[in-house]
Design an enzyme around this catalytic site. Structure first.
Site, PDB file in Angstrom:
ATOM      1  N   SER A 120       0.490  -1.403   0.352  1.00 29.87           N
ATOM      2  CA  SER A 120       0.374   0.137  -0.021  1.00 29.87           C
ATOM      3  C   SER A 120       0.728   0.813   0.456  1.00 29.87           C
ATOM      4  CB  SER A 120      -0.494   0.340   1.328  1.00 29.87           C
ATOM      5  OG  SER A 120      -1.500  -0.505   1.073  1.00 29.87           O
TER       6      SER A 120
ATOM      7  N   ARG B 239      -8.681   6.072  11.984  1.00 28.95           N
ATOM      8  CA  ARG B 239      -7.446   6.571  12.139  1.00 28.95           C
ATOM      9  C   ARG B 239      -7.896   7.841  11.848  1.00 28.95           C
ATOM     10  NH1 ARG B 239      -3.887   6.173   6.808  1.00 28.95           N
ATOM     11  NH2 ARG B 239      -6.007   6.706   5.614  1.00 28.95           N
TER      12      ARG B 239
ATOM     13  N   ASP C 253      -2.088 -11.714   4.596  1.00 26.49           N
ATOM     14  CA  ASP C 253      -1.352 -13.534   6.144  1.00 26.49           C
ATOM     15  C   ASP C 253      -1.093 -13.068   6.836  1.00 26.49           C
ATOM     16  OD1 ASP C 253      -1.993 -13.595   3.504  1.00 26.49           O
ATOM     17  OD2 ASP C 253      -0.364 -12.950   2.568  1.00 26.49           O
TER      18      ASP C 253
ATOM     19  N   GLU D 203      -5.738  18.082   6.687  1.00 22.87           N
ATOM     20  CA  GLU D 203      -6.705  17.154   6.302  1.00 22.87           C
ATOM     21  C   GLU D 203      -7.447  17.220   7.632  1.00 22.87           C
ATOM     22  OE1 GLU D 203      -4.608  14.112   2.946  1.00 22.87           O
ATOM     23  OE2 GLU D 203      -4.220  13.367   5.080  1.00 22.87           O
TER      24      GLU D 203
ATOM     25  N   GLU E  87       0.664  -1.145   9.334  1.00 19.08           N
ATOM     26  CA  GLU E  87      -0.543  -2.097   8.712  1.00 19.08           C
ATOM     27  C   GLU E  87      -1.440  -2.995   9.599  1.00 19.08           C
ATOM     28  OE1 GLU E  87      -2.770   0.078   5.918  1.00 19.08           O
ATOM     29  OE2 GLU E  87      -4.537  -0.744   6.142  1.00 19.08           O
TER      30      GLU E  87
ATOM     31  N   HIS F  77     -10.508   0.201   2.843  1.00 20.31           N
ATOM     32  CA  HIS F  77      -9.487   1.879   3.261  1.00 20.31           C
ATOM     33  C   HIS F  77      -8.553   1.449   3.507  1.00 20.31           C
ATOM     34  CE1 HIS F  77      -6.710   4.196   1.828  1.00 20.31           C
ATOM     35  NE2 HIS F  77      -7.173   5.223   2.240  1.00 20.31           N
TER      36      HIS F  77
ATOM     37  N   ALA G 136      -0.452   5.565  -0.997  1.00 16.57           N
ATOM     38  CA  ALA G 136      -0.306   6.402  -0.339  1.00 16.57           C
ATOM     39  C   ALA G 136      -0.474   7.518  -1.131  1.00 16.57           C
ATOM     40  CB  ALA G 136       0.263   6.472   0.505  1.00 16.57           C
TER      41      ALA G 136
ATOM     42  N   ARG H 116       3.498   2.812  -1.526  1.00 14.38           N
ATOM     43  CA  ARG H 116       3.808   3.359  -3.064  1.00 14.38           C
ATOM     44  C   ARG H 116       2.401   4.044  -2.922  1.00 14.38           C
ATOM     45  NH1 ARG H 116       2.325   1.143  -8.635  1.00 14.38           N
ATOM     46  NH2 ARG H 116       2.510  -0.790  -7.910  1.00 14.38           N
TER      47      ARG H 116
ATOM     48  N   LEU I 291       1.074   5.658   7.796  1.00 13.76           N
ATOM     49  CA  LEU I 291       2.774   6.316   7.232  1.00 13.76           C
ATOM     50  C   LEU I 291       2.971   5.614   8.316  1.00 13.76           C
ATOM     51  CD1 LEU I 291       2.392   8.602   3.830  1.00 13.76           C
ATOM     52  CD2 LEU I 291       2.894   5.771   4.212  1.00 13.76           C
TER      53      LEU I 291
ATOM     54  N   ARG J 143     -14.535  10.422   7.193  1.00 11.96           N
ATOM     55  CA  ARG J 143     -14.753   9.942   6.339  1.00 11.96           C
ATOM     56  C   ARG J 143     -16.167   8.805   7.002  1.00 11.96           C
ATOM     57  NH1 ARG J 143      -8.414   8.025   4.793  1.00 11.96           N
ATOM     58  NH2 ARG J 143      -8.590  10.169   4.695  1.00 11.96           N
TER      59      ARG J 143
ATOM     60  N   HIS K  63     -12.882   4.326   2.446  1.00  8.61           N
ATOM     61  CA  HIS K  63     -12.986   5.646   1.925  1.00  8.61           C
ATOM     62  C   HIS K  63     -14.367   5.834   1.246  1.00  8.61           C
ATOM     63  CE1 HIS K  63     -11.244   8.933   0.358  1.00  8.61           C
ATOM     64  NE2 HIS K  63      -9.728   8.897   1.323  1.00  8.61           N
TER      65      HIS K  63
HETATM   66  C1  LIG Z   1      -4.588   4.109  -2.040  1.00  7.66           C
HETATM   67  C2  LIG Z   1      -3.544   4.419  -0.301  1.00  7.66           C
HETATM   68  C3  LIG Z   1      -3.654   6.363   0.079  1.00  7.66           C
HETATM   69  C4  LIG Z   1      -3.994   5.733   1.129  1.00  7.66           C
HETATM   70  N1  LIG Z   1      -3.156   7.153   1.635  1.00  7.66           N
HETATM   71  C5  LIG Z   1      -2.416   7.288   2.774  1.00  7.66           C
HETATM   72  C6  LIG Z   1      -1.703   8.563   3.317  1.00  7.66           C
HETATM   73  O1  LIG Z   1      -2.587   9.849   2.149  1.00  7.66           O
HETATM   74  N2  LIG Z   1      -1.294   8.971   4.222  1.00  7.66           N
HETATM   75  C7  LIG Z   1      -0.851   7.494   5.272  1.00  7.66           C
HETATM   76  O2  LIG Z   1      -0.685   8.118   6.269  1.00  7.66           O
HETATM   77  N3  LIG Z   1      -1.321   6.394   4.579  1.00  7.66           N
HETATM   78  C8  LIG Z   1      -1.798   6.310   3.748  1.00  7.66           C
HETATM   79  N4  LIG Z   1      -2.304   5.106   3.154  1.00  7.66           N
HETATM   80  C9  LIG Z   1      -2.448   4.144   3.848  1.00  7.66           C
HETATM   81  C10 LIG Z   1      -1.060   3.621   4.499  1.00  7.66           C
HETATM   82  O3  LIG Z   1      -0.612   3.883   3.056  1.00  7.66           O
HETATM   83  C11 LIG Z   1      -0.618   2.018   4.871  1.00  7.66           C
HETATM   84  O4  LIG Z   1      -1.138   2.192   5.951  1.00  7.66           O
HETATM   85  C12 LIG Z   1       1.514   1.630   4.539  1.00  7.66           C
HETATM   86  O5  LIG Z   1       1.472   2.614   3.613  1.00  7.66           O
HETATM   87  C13 LIG Z   1       1.038   0.179   5.483  1.00  7.66           C
HETATM   88  O6  LIG Z   1       2.125   0.346   5.367  1.00  7.66           O
HETATM   89  P1  LIG Z   1       2.936  -1.048   6.133  1.00  7.66           P
HETATM   90  O7  LIG Z   1       4.278  -1.421   5.246  1.00  7.66           O
HETATM   91  O8  LIG Z   1       2.178  -1.390   6.663  1.00  7.66           O
HETATM   92  O9  LIG Z   1       1.916  -1.746   4.769  1.00  7.66           O
HETATM   93  P2  LIG Z   1       2.439  -2.211   3.245  1.00  7.66           P
HETATM   94  O10 LIG Z   1       3.535  -0.500   2.861  1.00  7.66           O
HETATM   95  O11 LIG Z   1       0.770  -2.199   2.645  1.00  7.66           O
HETATM   96  O12 LIG Z   1       3.171  -3.660   2.897  1.00  7.66           O
HETATM   97  C14 LIG Z   1       2.652  -4.541   3.000  1.00  7.66           C
HETATM   98  C15 LIG Z   1       3.874  -5.597   3.037  1.00  7.66           C
HETATM   99  O13 LIG Z   1       3.839  -6.837   2.922  1.00  7.66           O
HETATM  100  C16 LIG Z   1       4.328  -7.821   2.086  1.00  7.66           C
HETATM  101  N5  LIG Z   1       3.692  -9.625   2.348  1.00  7.66           N
HETATM  102  C17 LIG Z   1       1.839  -9.073   2.388  1.00  7.66           C
HETATM  103  N6  LIG Z   1       1.225 -10.575   2.821  1.00  7.66           N
HETATM  104  C18 LIG Z   1       3.158 -11.324   2.675  1.00  7.66           C
HETATM  105  C19 LIG Z   1       3.839 -11.848   3.101  1.00  7.66           C
HETATM  106  N7  LIG Z   1       2.319 -13.693   3.464  1.00  7.66           N
HETATM  107  N8  LIG Z   1       4.279 -12.832   2.842  1.00  7.66           N
HETATM  108  C20 LIG Z   1       4.973 -11.895   2.418  1.00  7.66           C
HETATM  109  N9  LIG Z   1       5.564 -10.486   2.335  1.00  7.66           N
HETATM  110  C21 LIG Z   1       4.382 -10.306   2.481  1.00  7.66           C
HETATM  111  C22 LIG Z   1       3.771  -6.755   0.837  1.00  7.66           C
HETATM  112  O14 LIG Z   1       4.112  -7.763  -0.320  1.00  7.66           O
HETATM  113  C23 LIG Z   1       4.588  -6.171   1.073  1.00  7.66           C
HETATM  114  O15 LIG Z   1       5.452  -5.215   0.576  1.00  7.66           O
HETATM  115  C24 LIG Z   1      -2.467   5.016   2.344  1.00  7.66           C
HETATM  116  C25 LIG Z   1      -3.356   3.844   1.288  1.00  7.66           C
HETATM  117  C26 LIG Z   1      -3.915   3.352   0.257  1.00  7.66           C
HETATM  118  C27 LIG Z   1      -4.396   2.448   0.400  1.00  7.66           C
END
Ligand SMILES: Cc1cc2nc3c(=O)[nH]c(=O)nc-3n(C[C@H](O)[C@H](O)[C@H](O)COP(=O)(O)OP(=O)(O)OC[C@H]3O[C@@H](n4cnc5c(N)ncnc54)[C@H](O)[C@@H]3O)c2cc1C
Length: 566
Positions: free
Chosen positions: A56, A401, A235, A128, A390, A366, A60, A58, A407, A305, A256
């Protein structure tokens, strides 16, 4: 019946690591880089299910929140976060977030992340929904996540990421974590992976390690339509549950309100139309052209939201349609191209020019406020198992949230895990005997689960709907697949999360934050706290009756300033 742990095929290969980080979003890469900084002589293995930037992070758009602007303070950021969380944030966790936050963002900038700034280098901070101050740093207008991901992945490459075992950070892409390996006294001994690649580490294998950091992101794909990328099938949360970890706040899923409607029955990832577009003056209209947010909430189209999502559901029901419209034509091409170039390009790719046309929109899943329950150092109930981003429930978000806090949460708590590991890694022990019952589901069940959850446990929920969802999920549990596959693992993980989510949503007989019960429209003082679920150990097959889930109520952690384990 929900199996506590599943039967992974016998590993074809085994390797060792000191720390395994699962996931390559903001949380996983930050955890790996920070652990490497603190423990340069250790071997850190970062595994990710698809390509490095497929989470997710990239996607954001809006930005990252931190008290960086003149006159702003962590205390004010704390107050806004608590308001959004509707009474059940863990204040200690929020305090850690807002206090560590500005430093974490500055370290990200030092690492190379380029946020939008004026000619003098002063950050252009925006506001925001829910933030009473300008404290959202953004990059490329509406491409903040892409820039953060770029900077982190470049730092990962510079840290010497490669495929070799040894000291430093190794990375394996296309490596799906299946289940945790546990010692005979139920601590982490490692993880099983299914790797699609070439060479020695292909197929199912095991990594033996005393510490595993789960950073697997959210579980938007429990629902039919979501802003999350395909990897977000929860997962890490599911495998943590199967290993005995607690999960909390699963019922608080943020929908969202404005996601691009891609046609009747469209499923999977849907492009987001950021709230910031409404912040610039766009407004919602129903199929007859009526502005339905006016008079509904003092903030009209900029209401929280969940309020907007619910109003859209009502407007669709009243007009018998499956979407509403966002009118942003009056912003003109200059505003669109300066502030929202990515969103405009995404609309154009689907045949809509928002400068001239109304944008069809619909709510979609979302953000998961809940996840694997952790303390302030990212520790879970299982020794050696950590979670951040997340996938974790640190208690920061409560029932809802605050925009752009996620992030930041990924950054801050990943750094806190690394700081904790730097004080001493857990001791390594071999995996104990494995007595796991088999139970992978047929991959075709994923779609049934998603439809069911969308209809019965989505934006609007009711007791009878949630009971029907739980009954249907129990029947789906019988559709076991003989052949293990990645899709079967994902379906099984979705099923476990859906079952726990439906159960906690049914128990919480009130409306709070992003959890809307049509039959209980008010918040109740009885429910000021968290629902914490675990999979009880399966002692014998007769336990099937209660789905193996055990759910307890926990008070929110109060503010204990100055405590030493911060
Ligand atoms: C469209 C969109 C817009 C957003 N805008 C914002 C914003 O403006 N500001 C903000 O704060 N937040 C925003 N968010 C939320 C935020 O982007 C996410 O909560 C945050 O990026 C999550 O980061 P993360 O590292 O926890 O997970 P992610 O970035 O989702 O990464 C998860 C990783 O785990 C890997 N993975 C999953 N399952 C497995 C498995 N079984 N084995 C090995 N690897 C696995 C995936 O491949 C990925 O690499 C947005 C989300 C979305 C979808």
């Amino acid at each position: 019946m929900i199996a506590r742990r599943l039967l992974a095929p016998a590993p074809g290969w085994v390797r060792q690591a000191d720390i395994v980080v699962v996931g390559s979003g903001v949380a996983g890469v930050t955890a790996a880089l920070s652990a490497h900084d603190a423990l340069p002589e250790k071997n850190i293995l970062l595994v990710t299910k698809s390509l490095l930037d497929d989470g997710s992070t990239r996607w954001a758009q809006g930005g990252i929140a931190a008290a960086l602007g003149p006159g702003d303070t962590p205390e004010q950021h704390l107050a806004d976060t608590l308001t959004a969380g509707a009474g059940i944030c863990d204040v200690d966790a929020v305090r850690a977030l807002v206090t560590d936050g500005p430093g974490a963002v500055r370290r990200l900038i030092a690492l190379g992340a380029r946020f939008d700034a004026d000619a003098g280098g002063v950050l252009e901070l925006t506001r925001e929904g829910g933030h009473l101050r300008r404290r959202i740093a953004h990059a490329g207008g509406d491409a903040t996540g892409a820039e953060i991901s770029r900077a982190l992945l470049r730092a990962l490459a510079e840290a010497g990421a490669g495929a070799d075992e040894g000291v430093g950070i190794d990375v394996i892409e296309h490596a799906m974590s299946l289940d945790l390996l546990l010692t005979s006294d139920s601590r982490v001994a490692g993880i099983t992976l299914h790797v699609i690649g070439e060479g020695q580490q292909d197929g199912v294998g095991a990594v033996h390690a005393p510490a595993v950091v789960l950073a697997t992101g959210g579980f938007g794909h429990v629902y039919s339509a979501t802003t999350n990328p395909p990897v977000s099938t929860g997962d890490g949360v599911a495998l943590a549950m199967r290993a005995g970890a607690e999960v909390a706040d699963l019922e608080f899923v943020q929908f969202h309100p404005t996601v691009l409607w891609l046609g009747a029955g469209a499923t999977g990832r849907q492009p987001l139309i950021s709230e910031a577009v409404r912040g610039e003056g766009a407004f919602l209209v129903d199929a007859s052209g009526r502005r339905f947010m006016t008079g509904r909430h003092p903030l009209a189209d900029l209401a929280p939201r969940d309020v907007v999502a619910k109003a859209i559901m009502s407007a669709m029901a009243q007009t018998g349609t499956d979407h509403v419209y966002l009118d942003a034509t009056h912003l003109g091409s200059a505003v669109w191209d300066h502030r929202f170039p990515t969103i405009r390009a995404s609309c154009l790719a689907h045949g809509i020019d928002p400068v001239r046309e109304l944008i069809p929109v619909v709510p979609a899943a979302h953000y998961a406020s809940g996840g694997v329950k952790t303390d302030l150092r990212g520790r879970t109930k299982v020794g050696g198992l950590y979670a951040c981003g997340e996938a974790a429930c640190t208690g920061v978000h409560g029932a809802n949230r605050l925009a752009s806090n996620s992030l930041l949460e990924g950054l801050v708590f990943a750094e806190r895990i690394a700081a904790h590991l730097a004080d001493g890694l857990p001791s390594a022990s071999p995996p104990g005997p494995d007595e796991r019952p088999p139970g992978l589901l047929d991959p075709a069940t994923a779609e049934q689960i998603q439809q069911l959850m969308t209809e019965r446990a989505g934006v609007l929920r009711s007791g009878p709907g949630l009971t029907a969802a739980a009954d249907a999920l129990r029947k789906i549990a019988d559709l076991q697949s003989a052949k293990p596959s990645l899709a079967a693992w994902e379906a099984t993980n979705l099923h476990l999360l859906a079952s726990a989510l439906a159960a906690t949503a049914a128990i919480r007989t009130e409306t709070r934050g992003s959890h809307w019960r049509e039959d209980y429209p008010d918040s109740s003082p009885q429910w000021v706290g968290h629902l914490v679920a675990t999979l009880a150990p399966v002692v014998d097959q007769d336990q099937a009756a209660d789905d193996g889930l055990s759910i307890r109520f926990a008070q929110p952690l109060s503010d204990r300033r100055g405590r030493s384990d911060g």
